[in-house]
Design an enzyme around this catalytic site. Structure first.
Site, PDB file in Angstrom:
ATOM      1  N   TYR A   1       6.522  -9.909   7.357  1.00  0.00           N
ATOM      2  CA  TYR A   1       6.349  -8.461   7.541  1.00  0.00           C
ATOM      3  C   TYR A   1       6.841  -8.039   8.918  1.00  0.00           C
ATOM      4  O   TYR A   1       6.765  -8.820   9.881  1.00  0.00           O
ATOM      5  CB  TYR A   1       4.872  -8.078   7.435  1.00  0.00           C
ATOM      6  CG  TYR A   1       4.327  -8.037   6.036  1.00  0.00           C
ATOM      7  CD1 TYR A   1       4.359  -6.853   5.310  1.00  0.00           C
ATOM      8  CD2 TYR A   1       3.781  -9.170   5.432  1.00  0.00           C
ATOM      9  CE1 TYR A   1       3.854  -6.795   4.017  1.00  0.00           C
ATOM     10  CE2 TYR A   1       3.274  -9.130   4.135  1.00  0.00           C
ATOM     11  CZ  TYR A   1       3.311  -7.926   3.439  1.00  0.00           C
ATOM     12  OH  TYR A   1       2.821  -7.871   2.164  1.00  0.00           O
TER      13      TYR A   1
ATOM     14  N   ASP B   1       0.818  -1.222   0.000  1.00  0.00           N
ATOM     15  CA  ASP B   1       0.000   0.000   0.000  1.00  0.00           C
ATOM     16  C   ASP B   1       0.850   1.269   0.000  1.00  0.00           C
ATOM     17  O   ASP B   1       2.045   1.217   0.266  1.00  0.00           O
ATOM     18  CB  ASP B   1      -0.860   0.024   1.276  1.00  0.00           C
ATOM     19  CG  ASP B   1      -2.143  -0.770   1.104  1.00  0.00           C
ATOM     20  OD1 ASP B   1      -2.517  -1.046  -0.046  1.00  0.00           O
ATOM     21  OD2 ASP B   1      -2.757  -1.114   2.136  1.00  0.00           O
TER      22      ASP B   1
END
Lengths: 248, 248
Positions: A109, A51
């Site tokens: 992540y 994003d």
């Protein structure tokens, strides 16, 4: 030839990975640079759509049917044409059936929080500033409850059209280094905003705003029971794993 | 009341500490914030004029004759009115004779180099990118030759009008952490650009571009014999020392 390319980027000034008209994207910057060195328009395929504002440490992308090129020379060649907030660290020739997204077995992540009453100028846009005391031991305990294979529908952003919402989380750790609290999660894949919602749920649980267990929230398959979506600035795609260590 | 105020800042978007018309400065931002919380125009005195793009970890400034205010509440009050790349960490009431610049006994600077063939997107504007291999052991050995009380005229930017160019360097260290090489120098004061020229001289010596010893360059009192002025982006004012630990 097919090449896999590893890069890192500071996502602050980009509208995410995916090419979109009239906004800066990582894919757009990569395709421009790839065109310069291969003298040919090529699509650069990514391992993930990050994003806007999300960062990456070892992002993997690839080009198919590229003209012949010495893979070792690709990093410095591409970096010449890339802005300084994107950096290619390595490139290797890969088999035809390699795809950075579909061949990926696991993704990892990191979510970074700067936890202090006093903000840190050097962490702006690179960590989420959280002022209240955060108990990293409790964070780790809650994070561990996500490990396993579950239907994570409760942890997917509303509006996503994905129908198979079962994912496996292999590990989910949290720890502190001074004022920084880190979350590291590894899974076979993640739903849209899933990492940011999981971390938000852990934080909201620590705050007492959420009292249901992670197991109960998972079982409910109800986004409204999970926590807030944490801001993009603290999120880093850390690593992508394949069955071959192509880059070694 | 007189207050000493400790702050950190990312200098990238500022034309240095000192107030100047029509450009953003740290002093200007601080004076704006000080005016908001004290409801009075006050000059904010700094411990050092940092150059454009130079950063600070524990910069000290002060205000004289300020209206009464609970010192403990100053940091959060000022941070409300400061941009996010400047952060006040503490404030204390100080005696009338305290001056952040004239009362300073020692200052400590850090110079940060990112040393790799591949640039790091996260170090842009926060470290100097140096691609060739850098021998930090050799750097440390050369740095140690600056320790002592000398006339440092060779290490002052051309055009400076300072006439007393004798300074004492108490320590000058260099070390590596992964791809980062750090220089830390502590002295009773520094001439204009002195830290950046000293580090540039060490680097140029490692490169073989300078063959004279540091002692010979000092003795010559000739700026042309010293090395390059390193870019501002790698420089951090790390700490300022006073005879009292006002902030403890």
């Amino acid at each position: 030839m097919n090449f896999a390319i590893k890069l890192s980027y500071l996502g602050t000034n980009y509208s995410g990975w995916q090419l979109q008209p009239n906004v800066p994207t990582i894919q757009g910057a990569m395709q421009n640079a790839v065109k310069k060195i291969f003298c040919k328009e090529l699509t650069v395929h990514g391992c993930s759509r990050t994003d806007a504002g999300v960062h990456a440490m070892e992002y993997v992308c690839s080009v198919f049917d590229a003209p012949s090129f010495d893979a070792k020379k690709i990093p410095l060649a591409l970096n010449t044409y890339l802005p300084c907030d994107i950096s290619v660290s390595s490139a290797v020739s890969v088999p035809e059936d390699f795809h950075p997204r579909f061949s990926a077995l696991k993704k990892e992540y990191i979510y970074k929080i700067y936890n202090s009453r006093i903000r840190d100028p050097f962490s702006v846009d690179r960590a989420y500033m959280y002022k209240r005391p955060l108990d990293e031991i409790k964070c780790r305990e809650i994070a561990s409850q996500f490990v396993g294979t579950f239907d994570f529908a409760s942890f997917m952003a509303a509006g996503s059209t994905v129908t198979d919402t079962v994912r496996t989380i292999y590990s989910f750790d949290a720890w502190r280094e001074g004022n920084e609290v880190f979350f590291k999660v590894c899974g076979d894949g993640f739903l849209y905003n899933m990492v940011r919602i999981m971390v938000g749920t852990i934080i909201n649980s620590c705050e007492g705003k959420i009292t249901q267990s992670i197991g109960d929230i998972i079982s409910a398959k109800d986004r409204t029971l999970a926590g807030q979506t944490m801001p993009a600035c603290g999120l880093y795609l850390n690593k992508v794993f394949y069955d071959n260590n192509y880059f070694e």
